[in-house]
Design an enzyme around this catalytic site. Sequence first.
Site, PDB file in Angstrom:
ATOM      1  N   THR A   1       0.850  -1.154   0.050  1.00 28.12           N
ATOM      2  CA  THR A   1       0.049  -0.013   0.064  1.00 28.12           C
ATOM      3  C   THR A   1       0.836   1.114  -0.060  1.00 28.12           C
ATOM      4  O   THR A   1       1.641   1.465   0.767  1.00 28.12           O
ATOM      5  CB  THR A   1      -0.933  -0.048   1.478  1.00 28.12           C
TER       6      THR A   1
ATOM      7  N   CYS B   1      -7.841   1.306   6.592  1.00 27.98           N
ATOM      8  CA  CYS B   1      -7.117   2.141   7.453  1.00 27.98           C
ATOM      9  C   CYS B   1      -8.389   3.250   8.231  1.00 27.98           C
ATOM     10  O   CYS B   1      -9.470   3.300   7.840  1.00 27.98           O
ATOM     11  CB  CYS B   1      -6.113   2.859   6.535  1.00 27.98           C
TER      12      CYS B   1
END
Lengths: 322, 280
Positions: A54, A137
């Site tokens: 990521t 997240c």
Amino acid sequence: MVTAASSSAAPVSLGVEVGGLRLQNPVMPASGTFAEGLARVMDLNRLGAFVTKTITREFRAGNPVPRVCETTEGLINSIGIPSKGLDYFRDNVVPFYRAYSPPLVVSISAPTVDGFASMARDLTIPGVAAIEANISCPNIEEDGRSFAMEPRLTEAVTAAMRRATALPLWVKLTPNTGDIVAVARAAEAGGADAVVVANTILAMRIDTETFRPKLGNVLGGLSGPAVKPIALRMVYQCADKLAIPVIGCGGIATAEDAVEFMLAGARAVQVGTTTFVRPMAMIEIIDGLAAFCARRGIADVNALVGAVVDGNAAPEEAEALL
Amino acid sequence: MLQSLETRSAWTANDAPVSDVETIVLSHEAVNDEYRHLVLRAGRPATLAAPGQFFHLLCPASGQDKPYLRRPMSTYKADPEAGTLEFLYKIAGLGTRALTTLKPGDSFRVLGPLGVGFTLDDSWRSIVVLGRGVGLATLAPLAEAAARKGIGVTAILSARRPDLVMSAERFAAIGADVRPVLDSDGSSAPENVRAILGSLAREGRADAIFTCGSNRLFRLAKDFATEQGIAGQVALEQQMACGLGMCFCCVRKFEVDGELVDKRVCWDGPVFDLKEATSW
């Protein structure tokens, strides 16, 4: 090496269509467990796709060490998405993968809906084949709750990315939610081309000598064979309710694991933590899938998708094949 | 000065790809209560490992010890002619405890060689290696490589007791000036090690310094390299998962251009410039 060609049966077709991409086989790395370093160990051109670690728009340092700890048949990590930022990625990482044929899927993260959308827009560039949104997240606009914990936030962030890019859009879901099917449907409603089920499961360990958590960040995400039955259950639940493909992820270590996920409804699979233990695992799984299909007289690996025999998932196909 | 990146790669990088080799245990001996010496038949390319490079060991499960991840271990000896690969390790936890169960004839997977090893500059005439405990295992192949290049070696070997001085015979065999320093007689005290280093510098026998295995010795080596304006390198350890630069779990802090930055021990190291490495 076992390949379909070595069997007496006709060659097995391993190609799959996943969320806007045609892949030569259904096996790809899970985000965070793959990088350029693996090219030193294997022929990257064998993989179905590449999925990057990521990235975030800005530089991120990541979490304090220790960043991983072992547990039974698994690993708990809290790496914290260290990232050199979007510009570095575009200028240095994307060009590296141009030398290879599998499509490059870029995993992105951002703290806001607009942040996700603008990253998806700015990564709509040659060399990037699809976006995988890591929406597990924390969302700073919602008291740090993860987007993927709630259908409403998932649909909003997916829809914003959908407007920002024409690239295939995959949304990676978290298992740390009460109703993953509702979240998966929200991603579909928001315009996702596929969902990845699922990210790591929140976990922790404590050192009994020091009384301290074993991770610098206290909590982390559990991955590895320990999570496989849970991820498999989630894939099964989601695949049954979605029109878009599900990509299975969670503890896949062998070709049999990959078959199990495909039977549960996964169109493709991501292999992660296992690569840390057996760096050639993805290649072994690709060869093993072909061998499995050849042994069972299955000409096309797509026939496995959702073929679990339980009255819900494509029973007529399953009976014909198995 | 450390060499340019190109020169560094020429020495440390193996053109041979990294492989996950099924090795056979040839011998596995207790050196003392704490240390084990493991010799494997590994063949090429594993045995082409450069000094300072490491392998990622798939430790067997044993009883209660079921290590899930591999364990990184620096190369003690790699002999491409004999096809053997050797490790010297200290039993430190679950992984190494499980490792002790390997017997001659067992097969055992090792991934490597991995990472960036030591750099030797052709202009150096004499180097100092300064290590402690099992860190000396990492420095022994470096000393041998230096000797092959005609570079003189002084080996300061630190240990708690005389019986824990590792590999003195290997350093002696290449003609190194071997200086054991011990906790048991007080000679390992920083002021004494500093005095030895000072005299080596005055004799012109310290063109570069290399260290491994002790934070205290690392600080001494770093200060010494700074004072003398000489090159220095340190081989570092950190808990690892992938060993291939992918997972970012093995980071440490390094000083680069006045800023503290994270670098991966497995990929950017495990050998680093002393100027950049920081105390742990």
